[in-house]
Design a protein around this motif. Sequence first.
Motif, mmCIF file in Angstrom:
data_model
loop_
_atom_site.group_PDB
_atom_site.id
_atom_site.type_symbol
_atom_site.label_atom_id
_atom_site.label_comp_id
_atom_site.label_asym_id
_atom_site.label_seq_id
_atom_site.Cartn_x
_atom_site.Cartn_y
_atom_site.Cartn_z
ATOM 1 N N HIS A 79 0.887 -1.310 -0.088
ATOM 2 C CA HIS A 79 0.045 -0.032 0.237
ATOM 3 C C HIS A 79 0.808 1.266 0.038
ATOM 4 O O HIS A 79 0.551 2.175 -0.582
ATOM 5 C CB HIS A 79 -0.798 -0.022 1.182
ATOM 6 C CG HIS A 79 -1.769 1.230 1.495
ATOM 7 N ND1 HIS A 79 -1.344 2.443 2.149
ATOM 8 C CD2 HIS A 79 -2.998 1.640 0.560
ATOM 9 C CE1 HIS A 79 -2.426 3.109 2.209
ATOM 10 N NE2 HIS A 79 -3.210 2.828 1.259
ATOM 11 N N THR A 91 8.171 -2.215 7.083
ATOM 12 C CA THR A 91 6.732 -2.500 6.846
ATOM 13 C C THR A 91 6.101 -3.808 6.228
ATOM 14 O O THR A 91 5.267 -4.351 6.303
ATOM 15 C CB THR A 91 6.055 -1.586 5.675
ATOM 16 O OG1 THR A 91 6.791 -1.430 4.662
ATOM 17 C CG2 THR A 91 5.950 0.047 6.474
ATOM 18 N N ASP A 109 2.705 -2.912 6.650
ATOM 19 C CA ASP A 109 1.807 -2.155 5.695
ATOM 20 C C ASP A 109 0.205 -2.911 5.573
ATOM 21 O O ASP A 109 0.116 -4.005 5.874
ATOM 22 C CB ASP A 109 2.568 -2.774 4.236
ATOM 23 C CG ASP A 109 2.170 -2.262 2.983
ATOM 24 O OD1 ASP A 109 2.126 -1.256 2.640
ATOM 25 O OD2 ASP A 109 1.024 -3.062 2.509
ATOM 26 N N ARG A 110 -0.457 -1.795 5.016
ATOM 27 C CA ARG A 110 -1.919 -2.134 5.379
ATOM 28 C C ARG A 110 -2.311 -3.259 4.367
ATOM 29 O O ARG A 110 -3.358 -4.066 4.719
ATOM 30 C CB ARG A 110 -2.791 -0.946 4.738
ATOM 31 C CG ARG A 110 -4.114 -0.898 4.971
ATOM 32 C CD ARG A 110 -4.848 0.360 4.513
ATOM 33 N NE ARG A 110 -4.347 1.691 4.908
ATOM 34 C CZ ARG A 110 -4.717 2.778 4.608
ATOM 35 N NH1 ARG A 110 -5.728 3.005 3.708
ATOM 36 N NH2 ARG A 110 -4.309 3.880 5.063
ATOM 37 N N THR A 111 -1.636 -3.416 3.039
ATOM 38 C CA THR A 111 -2.019 -4.475 2.217
ATOM 39 C C THR A 111 -1.610 -5.861 2.851
ATOM 40 O O THR A 111 -2.204 -6.728 2.718
ATOM 41 C CB THR A 111 -1.509 -4.556 0.995
ATOM 42 O OG1 THR A 111 -1.938 -2.969 0.427
ATOM 43 C CG2 THR A 111 -1.869 -5.663 -0.059
ATOM 44 N N ASN A 114 -3.755 -6.812 5.885
ATOM 45 C CA ASN A 114 -5.172 -7.301 5.198
ATOM 46 C C ASN A 114 -5.025 -8.751 4.996
ATOM 47 O O ASN A 114 -6.043 -9.608 5.219
ATOM 48 C CB ASN A 114 -5.670 -6.446 4.147
ATOM 49 C CG ASN A 114 -7.014 -6.618 3.640
ATOM 50 O OD1 ASN A 114 -8.014 -6.932 4.585
ATOM 51 N ND2 ASN A 114 -7.112 -7.097 2.601
ATOM 52 N N LYS A 117 -5.233 -11.118 8.151
ATOM 53 C CA LYS A 117 -6.235 -11.109 9.122
ATOM 54 C C LYS A 117 -6.972 -12.256 9.477
ATOM 55 O O LYS A 117 -7.585 -12.288 10.679
ATOM 56 C CB LYS A 117 -7.256 -9.885 8.538
ATOM 57 C CG LYS A 117 -8.191 -10.647 7.197
ATOM 58 C CD LYS A 117 -9.054 -9.761 6.629
ATOM 59 C CE LYS A 117 -9.763 -10.085 5.292
ATOM 60 N NZ LYS A 117 -10.675 -9.022 4.598
#
Length: 238
Positions: A79, A91, A109-111, A114, A117
Amino acid sequence: MKYALVDYRINIVEKSSLESLGCKVLICPPYEKLYESVCGHPDMLVHLIDNKNILVHRDMPFHFVELLKSLNFNVLKSHSSILAKYPYDITLNALSLSNLFVHYLKYTDRTLLNKAKNKILVNVKQGYTKCSTAIVSERAIMTSDKGIANSLKSNDIDVLLLPPGDIELPGLDYGFIGGCCGKIDANTLAFYGDLSYYAYGKEVLSFLKKHEIQPVYLRNGRLIDRGSIIVPPTWVAL
């Protein structure tokens, strides 16, 4: 075909040794925003999601992304860009096991987060989590970081806690156990160097024997941190 992602500074002996073990060596391009010592370390620049999906930093050179795609990897991009300064260089440097995801989660890192999760998320304060951790098996790891060790022990992982030091990392005082090795198949852990030169080699060998893992040495001499050797685990279904 097994693929091994490695630092661009791998030497000819190490590369030849990996190839003799059945690996096609993929040279990870350096990233100029990271400092010299780690700018080509695969564990800083990519994160293997599973045996088909790989996340690369969003500024990865086009030719390398296309190479991965030509080898039938599904390539995802981070991301955010990796930046030079801690903690924005960490990250992608997370530890992934089949049911655990371990990192300084505030800076993951957000991606990547995700994608993790569905796993148990374990927060640690050591941002260089993968550098600091060698995966022996899904139930066993080696590290010199006490926070990682304690967190994984509480999740029923067998941990060998090693003193820091005695691993070369040019430009820095010393490297990490996770950055000098990598699993190349279910029962084999390859090292950049030879454990007989390592101050804690006997402890490592005993731990590997306990978990029925065979060490292989890519060259003679002291251990050197070139970033984790990343080999997609084709021997298991993830």
